[in-house]
Design a protein around this motif. Structure first.
Motif, PDB file in Angstrom:
ATOM      1  N   LEU A 136      32.332  31.940  48.600  1.00  0.00           N
ATOM      2  CA  LEU A 136      33.420  32.779  47.584  1.00  0.00           C
ATOM      3  C   LEU A 136      34.322  32.233  46.600  1.00  0.00           C
ATOM      4  O   LEU A 136      33.919  31.604  45.273  1.00  0.00           O
ATOM      5  CB  LEU A 136      33.386  33.875  47.825  1.00  0.00           C
ATOM      6  CG  LEU A 136      34.166  35.453  46.848  1.00  0.00           C
ATOM      7  CD1 LEU A 136      33.149  35.345  45.259  1.00  0.00           C
ATOM      8  CD2 LEU A 136      34.913  36.580  47.560  1.00  0.00           C
TER       9      LEU A 136
ATOM     10  N   ASN B  61      28.852  35.523  42.501  1.00  0.00           N
ATOM     11  CA  ASN B  61      30.355  35.576  42.585  1.00  0.00           C
ATOM     12  C   ASN B  61      30.728  37.387  43.341  1.00  0.00           C
ATOM     13  O   ASN B  61      31.278  37.510  44.569  1.00  0.00           O
ATOM     14  CB  ASN B  61      31.840  35.629  42.055  1.00  0.00           C
ATOM     15  CG  ASN B  61      32.535  34.822  42.304  1.00  0.00           C
ATOM     16  OD1 ASN B  61      32.300  33.468  42.816  1.00  0.00           O
ATOM     17  ND2 ASN B  61      33.839  34.118  41.609  1.00  0.00           N
ATOM     18  N   GLY B  62      30.088  38.522  42.613  1.00  0.00           N
ATOM     19  CA  GLY B  62      29.787  39.502  43.015  1.00  0.00           C
ATOM     20  C   GLY B  62      28.975  39.754  44.258  1.00  0.00           C
ATOM     21  O   GLY B  62      28.975  40.885  44.953  1.00  0.00           O
TER      22      GLY B  62
ATOM     23  N   ALA C 170      30.855  38.323  46.962  1.00  0.00           N
ATOM     24  CA  ALA C 170      31.769  39.544  47.698  1.00  0.00           C
ATOM     25  C   ALA C 170      32.086  40.987  48.360  1.00  0.00           C
ATOM     26  O   ALA C 170      32.552  41.195  48.953  1.00  0.00           O
ATOM     27  CB  ALA C 170      33.321  39.697  46.314  1.00  0.00           C
TER      28      ALA C 170
ATOM     29  N   LEU D   4      29.184  33.625  37.734  1.00  0.00           N
ATOM     30  CA  LEU D   4      30.020  35.299  37.612  1.00  0.00           C
ATOM     31  C   LEU D   4      29.194  35.951  39.065  1.00  0.00           C
ATOM     32  O   LEU D   4      29.825  36.753  39.044  1.00  0.00           O
ATOM     33  CB  LEU D   4      29.940  35.047  36.781  1.00  0.00           C
ATOM     34  CG  LEU D   4      31.287  33.991  35.611  1.00  0.00           C
ATOM     35  CD1 LEU D   4      31.320  34.451  34.221  1.00  0.00           C
ATOM     36  CD2 LEU D   4      33.068  34.288  36.313  1.00  0.00           C
TER      37      LEU D   4
ATOM     38  N   SER E 187      35.488  48.606  44.287  1.00  0.00           N
ATOM     39  CA  SER E 187      34.873  47.414  42.595  1.00  0.00           C
ATOM     40  C   SER E 187      35.691  48.388  41.849  1.00  0.00           C
ATOM     41  O   SER E 187      35.487  48.337  40.261  1.00  0.00           O
ATOM     42  CB  SER E 187      33.215  47.969  42.223  1.00  0.00           C
ATOM     43  OG  SER E 187      33.426  47.156  44.170  1.00  0.00           O
TER      44      SER E 187
ATOM     45  N   THR F 269      34.229  30.144  43.336  1.00  0.00           N
ATOM     46  CA  THR F 269      35.446  30.896  42.022  1.00  0.00           C
ATOM     47  C   THR F 269      36.373  29.364  41.767  1.00  0.00           C
ATOM     48  O   THR F 269      37.099  29.398  41.119  1.00  0.00           O
ATOM     49  CB  THR F 269      36.499  31.455  42.954  1.00  0.00           C
ATOM     50  OG1 THR F 269      35.306  33.114  43.670  1.00  0.00           O
ATOM     51  CG2 THR F 269      38.084  31.828  41.549  1.00  0.00           C
TER      52      THR F 269
ATOM     53  N   ALA G 146      36.434  36.342  35.899  1.00  0.00           N
ATOM     54  CA  ALA G 146      35.757  36.796  37.254  1.00  0.00           C
ATOM     55  C   ALA G 146      35.995  37.674  38.269  1.00  0.00           C
ATOM     56  O   ALA G 146      34.532  38.178  38.604  1.00  0.00           O
ATOM     57  CB  ALA G 146      36.069  35.349  38.099  1.00  0.00           C
ATOM     58  N   LEU G 147      37.303  38.420  37.984  1.00  0.00           N
ATOM     59  CA  LEU G 147      37.099  39.669  38.340  1.00  0.00           C
ATOM     60  C   LEU G 147      36.412  40.780  38.064  1.00  0.00           C
ATOM     61  O   LEU G 147      35.514  41.636  38.569  1.00  0.00           O
ATOM     62  CB  LEU G 147      38.189  40.335  39.256  1.00  0.00           C
ATOM     63  CG  LEU G 147      39.016  39.546  39.804  1.00  0.00           C
ATOM     64  CD1 LEU G 147      40.381  39.516  39.700  1.00  0.00           C
ATOM     65  CD2 LEU G 147      38.628  39.041  41.118  1.00  0.00           C
TER      66      LEU G 147
ATOM     67  N   ARG H 127      33.240  39.934  38.895  1.00  0.00           N
ATOM     68  CA  ARG H 127      32.224  40.284  40.308  1.00  0.00           C
ATOM     69  C   ARG H 127      32.291  41.914  40.970  1.00  0.00           C
ATOM     70  O   ARG H 127      31.296  42.603  41.249  1.00  0.00           O
ATOM     71  CB  ARG H 127      33.442  39.763  41.450  1.00  0.00           C
ATOM     72  CG  ARG H 127      33.856  40.078  42.606  1.00  0.00           C
ATOM     73  CD  ARG H 127      34.888  40.147  43.528  1.00  0.00           C
ATOM     74  NE  ARG H 127      34.794  38.313  43.195  1.00  0.00           N
ATOM     75  CZ  ARG H 127      36.084  38.041  43.804  1.00  0.00           C
ATOM     76  NH1 ARG H 127      37.305  38.790  44.651  1.00  0.00           N
ATOM     77  NH2 ARG H 127      36.910  36.916  43.937  1.00  0.00           N
ATOM     78  N   HIS H 128      33.005  42.565  40.180  1.00  0.00           N
ATOM     79  CA  HIS H 128      33.185  43.697  40.428  1.00  0.00           C
ATOM     80  C   HIS H 128      31.748  44.681  39.967  1.00  0.00           C
ATOM     81  O   HIS H 128      31.081  45.880  40.047  1.00  0.00           O
ATOM     82  CB  HIS H 128      34.428  44.777  40.427  1.00  0.00           C
ATOM     83  CG  HIS H 128      35.566  44.320  40.861  1.00  0.00           C
ATOM     84  ND1 HIS H 128      35.372  44.528  42.237  1.00  0.00           N
ATOM     85  CD2 HIS H 128      36.919  43.636  41.030  1.00  0.00           C
ATOM     86  CE1 HIS H 128      37.003  44.129  42.664  1.00  0.00           C
ATOM     87  NE2 HIS H 128      37.598  43.677  41.658  1.00  0.00           N
TER      88      HIS H 128
END
Length: 286
Positions: A17, A212-213, A216, A209, A183, A21, A33-34, A37-38
């Motif tokens: 991850l 990433n989710g 994570a 991207l 999340s 990133t 990015a977050l 992810r969420h």
């Protein structure tokens, strides 16, 4: 061996991850990015539950306060880690972060009443010495600041709180609750900043991207499951396995060849993990 294997797998996934990133960091803000992810985690979870209503287990909990504290600690920890590396070289920040196994054992003893054997402190100390050995040539480089160390310390404290809560929630089955609350909080908090700083990704970047989710989510659940199968005393030394794993990723993904001192420090960490596990087996007679 479920606990040690799970924590090593979780750390490996978090390493992937972080590498992904880093590849995206030059183009996109942390907020964007977050949010991806969420958002991906929420879509995957509720998509699965649309097909099978009980996928991931129930969302109901008798420990709403603990879940709220866990979600907040994950959010604060992520923010603090981002701010850390604005003010500190990587090595300095990592060295502060690698104090987290000691914090986790201390919190488990104080708040969860778990007994921490002396062998766990000993082999965690040996592993930390391996980290110190590996990072020593890079420490104290120009660019560090007291503010950066404060951010790194806060990030580590809140990360340790998150892991301790995972241990406290070990009686709950399923993983849906572990994903949905942090999340949802992260998406709501970061969405306005992501919209403000939005950069439209191309097809490949969109895939990264979204990856990433997925990474994570699986890493978070894997790490939480590790602490359901074993206590902090057994798992603490294994958290230092992030050092040799990060060295390997630097080489495989970014082509950075490790020097001898890094390899030596990684070897000390691996040795400490092996000896810690032998001590744990001797205590249980298995």
């Amino acid at each position: 061996m479920k606990g040690p294997l799970l924590i090593m797998a979780g750390i490996a996934l978090f390493g992937l991850l972080d590498a992904n990133t880093k590849l995206l960091s030059g183009e996109f803000s942390p907020a964007q990015a977050l949010v991806f992810r969420h958002g991906v985690l929420l879509v995957l979870l509720f998509g699965a539950r649309a097909v099978s209503p009980l996928a991931g287990g129930t969302l109901h909990t008798r420990h709403a306060g603990l879940h709220a504290l866990r979600a907040a600690s994950m959010l604060v920890s992520g923010m603090m880690f981002f701010l850390t590396f604005r003010h500190l070289p990587l090595a300095d920040g990592y060295l502060v972060f690698f104090t987290n196994p000691f914090m986790i054992m201390l919190m488990a003893g104080v708040f969860l009443g778990e007994r921490i054997p002396r062998a766990a402190w000993l082999w965690s100390g040996v592993a930390f010495s391996g980290v110190l050995l590996a990072l020593a040539p890079q420490l104290g480089q120009p660019g560090g600041s007291l503010l950066g160390y404060a951010y790194a310390l806060l990030a580590t404290v809140f990360y340790s709180i998150n892991i301790t809560i995972n241990r406290a929630l070990r009686g709950e089955t399923g993983f849906a609750r572990l994903l949905v609350w942090p999340s949802a909080l992260g998406f709501v908090v970061f969405a306005p900043f992501a919209a403000w700083l939005w950069v439209t990704p191309d097809l490949l970047q969109t895939g990264q991207l979204m990856a990433n989710g997925l990474l994570a989510g699986v890493a978070t659940v894997t790490l939480a499951l590790a602490f359901r199968h074993a206590g902090p005393a057994r798992l603490a030394p294994f958290e230092f396995i992030a050092l040799p794993w990060s060295v390997a990723l630097d080489y495989l993904v970014f082509g950075k060849v490790p020097d001898a001192i890094l390899l030596l420090g990684g070897g000390v960490v691996v040795l400490a993990c092996v000896m810690s596990e032998r001590a744990a087996k001797a205590r249980t007679g298995s």
